[in-house]
Motif scaffolding. Structure first.
Motif, PDB file in Angstrom:
ATOM      1  N   GLN A  65      -6.283 -24.046 -36.732  1.00 21.70           N
ATOM      2  CA  GLN A  65      -6.853 -22.704 -36.601  1.00 21.70           C
ATOM      3  C   GLN A  65      -5.828 -21.717 -36.053  1.00 21.70           C
ATOM      4  OE1 GLN A  65     -10.459 -22.832 -34.357  1.00 21.70           O
ATOM      5  NE2 GLN A  65     -11.623 -23.907 -35.945  1.00 21.70           N
TER       6      GLN A  65
ATOM      7  N   GLY B  93      -5.618 -26.709 -27.972  1.00 23.49           N
ATOM      8  CA  GLY B  93      -6.477 -26.035 -28.945  1.00 23.49           C
ATOM      9  C   GLY B  93      -6.399 -26.711 -30.297  1.00 23.49           C
ATOM     10  N   ASP B  94      -7.025 -26.036 -31.276  1.00 26.91           N
ATOM     11  CA  ASP B  94      -7.004 -26.533 -32.654  1.00 26.91           C
ATOM     12  C   ASP B  94      -5.735 -26.013 -33.324  1.00 26.91           C
ATOM     13  OD1 ASP B  94      -7.515 -26.627 -35.564  1.00 26.91           O
ATOM     14  OD2 ASP B  94      -9.453 -27.431 -34.914  1.00 26.91           O
ATOM     15  N   ARG B  95      -4.828 -26.902 -33.648  1.00 23.49           N
ATOM     16  CA  ARG B  95      -3.518 -26.517 -34.194  1.00 23.49           C
ATOM     17  C   ARG B  95      -3.661 -25.785 -35.530  1.00 23.49           C
ATOM     18  NH1 ARG B  95       1.450 -29.368 -33.204  1.00 23.49           N
ATOM     19  NH2 ARG B  95       3.108 -28.700 -34.628  1.00 23.49           N
TER      20      ARG B  95
ATOM     21  N   HIS C 130     -10.627 -19.929 -28.170  1.00 22.42           N
ATOM     22  CA  HIS C 130      -9.646 -20.696 -27.392  1.00 22.42           C
ATOM     23  C   HIS C 130      -9.429 -20.120 -25.991  1.00 22.42           C
ATOM     24  CE1 HIS C 130      -8.745 -22.419 -31.336  1.00 22.42           C
ATOM     25  NE2 HIS C 130      -8.077 -23.389 -30.713  1.00 22.42           N
TER      26      HIS C 130
ATOM     27  N   PRO D 201     -13.430 -28.565 -35.760  1.00 26.37           N
ATOM     28  CA  PRO D 201     -12.388 -28.170 -34.797  1.00 26.37           C
ATOM     29  C   PRO D 201     -11.995 -29.366 -33.931  1.00 26.37           C
ATOM     30  CG  PRO D 201     -14.173 -26.574 -34.828  1.00 26.37           C
ATOM     31  CD  PRO D 201     -14.634 -27.734 -35.650  1.00 26.37           C
ATOM     32  N   ARG D 202     -10.712 -29.459 -33.647  1.00 29.33           N
ATOM     33  CA  ARG D 202     -10.198 -30.555 -32.835  1.00 29.33           C
ATOM     34  C   ARG D 202      -9.175 -29.993 -31.853  1.00 29.33           C
ATOM     35  NH1 ARG D 202      -6.800 -35.166 -35.689  1.00 29.33           N
ATOM     36  NH2 ARG D 202      -5.384 -33.375 -35.838  1.00 29.33           N
ATOM     37  N   LYS D 203      -9.443 -30.193 -30.572  1.00 26.74           N
ATOM     38  CA  LYS D 203      -8.534 -29.694 -29.544  1.00 26.74           C
ATOM     39  C   LYS D 203      -7.506 -30.756 -29.213  1.00 26.74           C
ATOM     40  CE  LYS D 203     -11.107 -26.088 -27.163  1.00 26.74           C
ATOM     41  NZ  LYS D 203     -11.513 -25.543 -25.852  1.00 26.74           N
ATOM     42  N   GLU D 204      -6.264 -30.322 -29.143  1.00 28.14           N
ATOM     43  CA  GLU D 204      -5.172 -31.213 -28.777  1.00 28.14           C
ATOM     44  C   GLU D 204      -4.077 -30.396 -28.109  1.00 28.14           C
ATOM     45  OE1 GLU D 204      -3.491 -32.918 -32.226  1.00 28.14           O
ATOM     46  OE2 GLU D 204      -3.287 -31.020 -33.308  1.00 28.14           O
TER      47      GLU D 204
END
Length: 725
Positions: A606, A602-604, A688, A560-563
């Motif tokens: 997901q 958030g994770d785009r 999220h 997971p990567r938050k952006e």
């Protein structure tokens, strides 16, 4: 006393000063008076002397006139009768001249004139005698005699004028001295009056001061009596024990409170059986000697603890403070406080602490007891064994490496805020074990309040949650894997449609390439058409690349990567992926995306998975609808809590009793479904910080909504109108 009353020291200084001033004035007045008297006496003597001189001159002038008359008569008549009278006058003139010389001896000028006058008179008398003896006479002789007499009178007049001038000057001086006498008498009267007035004032001030002193002495005596009564009341009170002793150790007097402490009576006190040595146990006597030496040196002894023997031999713990009397160096007073109850309370507290220690050591968890300010007071045995540190080492837990460096700042912030506000806290942090390994612990702190509302201590419970944390991490990884499988599954369902979507731009690119070749074969080549064809080829390739990138992003297994991203743009990208499915099922998709929507974090991938899952579910649900339009409306709204996405379909809808159940794992209404799609969607939204729920749509169908918290930033997407596909 009045605040305006003069300072006694100033008054005692002013009194002799005033007397000295008056004495100086009086001495000055006496000095000037005596000096004036002496000057007046001298002036009077000068005046008297001048009077004698003038009288002598007057006689001399008269005698000289008689002598002139007699001489002239004889010379004119030669009558011997004139000679007898002339002889008398001649002797008188000689005496008067001699008397005048004697009177003016002290005046050089007058003495010179008198001597000149005596010579002139002597010369005139000799000439007269010669004429008388020779009996010669003539007019010239008479004329010469007249001239001589005129010269004598002239000299006498000069002496008289000078003497009268001196007399006038002395009379003026006498008048001045008389006036000065009057002023001195007046000054003496004024000084005497002022001295009398000052004496009267000082007498009145002295009388007033005596009255004040008397009143002050009376007041001080009353205060002293009142203080003595208070001291006596304190001495006789039962609040504290008081003794009066001498430095040899004998207790001369004691109040009833002290006698009750040591269980002696007044008879024992009067008989002298109360002595410091008899009352003090042997182990305390050296301390008493040191305190006695300090009392002799400084006059007081700070409070200290010791023990007394009671009359029955039992021991009495006491707190003592002593001081010596200033007016009686061999005696002093001691204040004695019974510490029996406090010692019992301390012992009870120690027993309670031992019991508490046993209790917290028996707790299977980690327990710590903190002071109201957060300092560590006690920890149970489990913490000591886990950390391998003593209690002193654990008191500096924030600097000794007990807490993991990555967790220390957060734990200190939570702990400090809770200690300052008195609010219980709960957080998680890693603790270092004896072998150096860090394990996750749940930290919970609860304050204990007394009856007055003050915090007396804190209880802290540390629970090892390392295994639970590892299990949650594994569960989270399983959820991620499951979500990835779900995405791959959806991509598998879309494979046929997506292949058609990819084939279209490829075929278009091929046709545009052939057209470009034909334009190049023309003579001359049509380069503008060639450039247009090539631009179309580039556009077709970009469209195919976007479709492939979207598929790759959904299929790729990445952490997971938050952006921060634009939610409206993410929705448009998902619609492109699902366009073939919606077209195949005859679904009309409409979007109503909010203007100025704030970005979310958030994770785009997901969140696009959630959107794609909801769109596919809606298209599949509406595929069974035979009558009515098949419509899907996707809208976004900006609320205070964040962005809200809603998907309204016109399908058969959901049973109201199952609106929440559809999100449970393995629950499905489709014959070929796994029941995991909506469950995975909800878990993603919850991860999220949002929520996902379902509602009934009117007049038919279902509405799926989810809310996501927004990131604080300026709107990322420009205003857009309603789009239709």
């Amino acid at each position: 006393m009045s605040v305006l009353a003069p300072d006694p020291s100033l008054r005692s200084f002013a009194r002799p000063l005033a007397i000295a001033v008056f004495l100086v004035l009086l001495a000055a007045t006496g000095y000037f008076g005596i000096r004036n008297w002496r000057e007046r006496q001298a002036t009077f003597q000068v005046l008297a002397h001048s009077g004698l001189v003038l009288d002598t001159l007057d006689r001399l002038r008269t005698t000289t006139a008689d002598l002139e008359t007699e001489r002239r008569g004889y010379l004119q008549t030669l009558d011997p009768a004139y000679l007898k009278a002339y002889g008398v006058s001649d002797a008188r003139v000689r005496r008067d001249v001699q008397a005048l010389q004697a009177l003016v001896t002290n005046d050089p000028l007058q003495s010179l004139r008198a001597e000149h006058l005596a010579l002139t008179v002597s010369a005139m008398l000799r000439e007269t005698d010669d004429m008388v003896k020779t009996a010669r006479t003539s007019g010239l002789a008479a004329l010469a005699m007249i001239r001589n007499m005129d010269e004598i009178r002239s000299q006498i007049d000069q002496i008289v004028d000078n003497e009268r001038f001196l007399l006038v000057d002395q009379e003026a001086r006498a008048g001045s001295l008389e006036q000065r006498k009057t002023w001195l008498i007046a000054a003496a009267i004024v000084i005497a009056t002022a001295l009398a007035a000052a004496a009267l004032v000082f007498a009145r001030l002295e009388a007033r001061q005596r009255r004040r002193t008397t009143d002050e002495n009376v007041r001080l005596h009353k205060d002293l009596e009142e203080r003595n009564r208070k001291i006596r009341r304190l001495f006789d009170s039962d609040i504290i024990g008081i003794t009066i002793f001498d430095l040899e150790g004998r207790i001369r007097d004691a109040n009833d409170a002290f006698l009750r402490m040591v269980r002696y009576d007044r008879e024992d006190l009067a008989s002298g059986r109360l002595h410091r040595t008899n009352l003090t146990p042997p182990e305390w006597r050296d301390r008493d000697e040191r305190n006695l030496a300090q009392l002799k040196l400084t006059g007081s002894v700070p409070q200290f603890e010791k023990e007394y023997f009671r009359k029955d031999g039992s021991r009495l713990p006491v707190l003592i403070g002593a001081a010596s009397f200033e007016d009686a160096e061999n005696q002093g007073v001691a204040f004695v406080l019974d510490l029996t109850e406090r010692k019992r309370a301390e012992e009870a507290l120690r027993k309670s602490e031992r019991s508490l220690r046993s209790a917290i050591d028996g707790i299977p968890g980690f327990v710590a007891i903190l002071a109201p300010n957060g300092d560590v007071e006690a920890v149970n045995r489990q913490i000591v064994e886990y950390c391998g540190r003593s209690l002193e080492g654990l008191k500096n837990w924030s600097t000794t490496g007990t807490i993991h460096p990555d967790d220390r700042s957060h734990l200190e912030e939570v702990f400090t805020k809770s200690i300052a506000t008195g609010v219980p806290y709960e957080t998680e942090a890693r603790l270092r074990r004896l072998d150096g390994e860090y394990r996750w612990f749940d930290h919970r702190g609860v304050p204990v309040w007394d009856e007055s509302g003050r915090i007396t201590r804190w209880y802290v419970l540390l629970t090892d949650i390392e295994d639970r944390t590892q299990a949650l991490a594994r569960l989270q990884q399983m959820q991620l894997d499951l979500a990835h499988i779900n995405r791959v599954s959806m991509m598998g369902e879309l494979a046929a449609s997506l292949s058609h979507e990819i084939a279209q731009p490829i075929a278009s690119a091929r046709n545009n390439a052939r057209a470009a070749q034909n334009f190049l074969k023309m003579q001359p080549p049509d380069l503008s058409e060639v450039r247009e064809a090539l631009s179309c080829i580039v556009g077709d390739a970009d469209r195919a690349g976007e479709i492939i990138n979207g598929i790759r992003a959904q299929i790729k297994k990445a952490p997971p990567r938050k952006e921060r991203f634009d939610l409206n743009a993410a929705i448009n990208e998902v619609l492109k992926l699902a366009q073939s499915v919606t077209n195949r099922n005859g679904v009309s998709v409409q979007t109503r995306l909010a203007d100025g929507l704030l970005p979310i974090e958030g994770d785009r991938v997901q969140l696009q998975q959630v959107l794609l899952n909801l769109i596919l579910n809606a298209a599949e649900a509406m595929s069974s609808v035979e009558e009515g339009a098949r419509e899907l409306l996707i809208s976004t709204v900006q609320e205070q809590a964040g962005a809200v996405v809603a998907m309204r379909d016109s399908g058969p809808g959901i049973d109201p009793a199952h609106l929440d159940r559809v999100f449970h794992a393995f629950y499905t209404t489709k014959s070929s479904g796994t029941g995991m799609g909506l469950s995975i969607c909800r878990s993603i939204i919850h991860a999220h910080g949002g929520e996902l729920w379902a509602e009934a749509n009117k007049p038919r169908g279902a509405v799926f909504r989810f809310r996501l918290p927004g990131a604080e930033a300026e709107p990322m997407n420009p205003p857009r109108a309603i789009q239709r596909t």
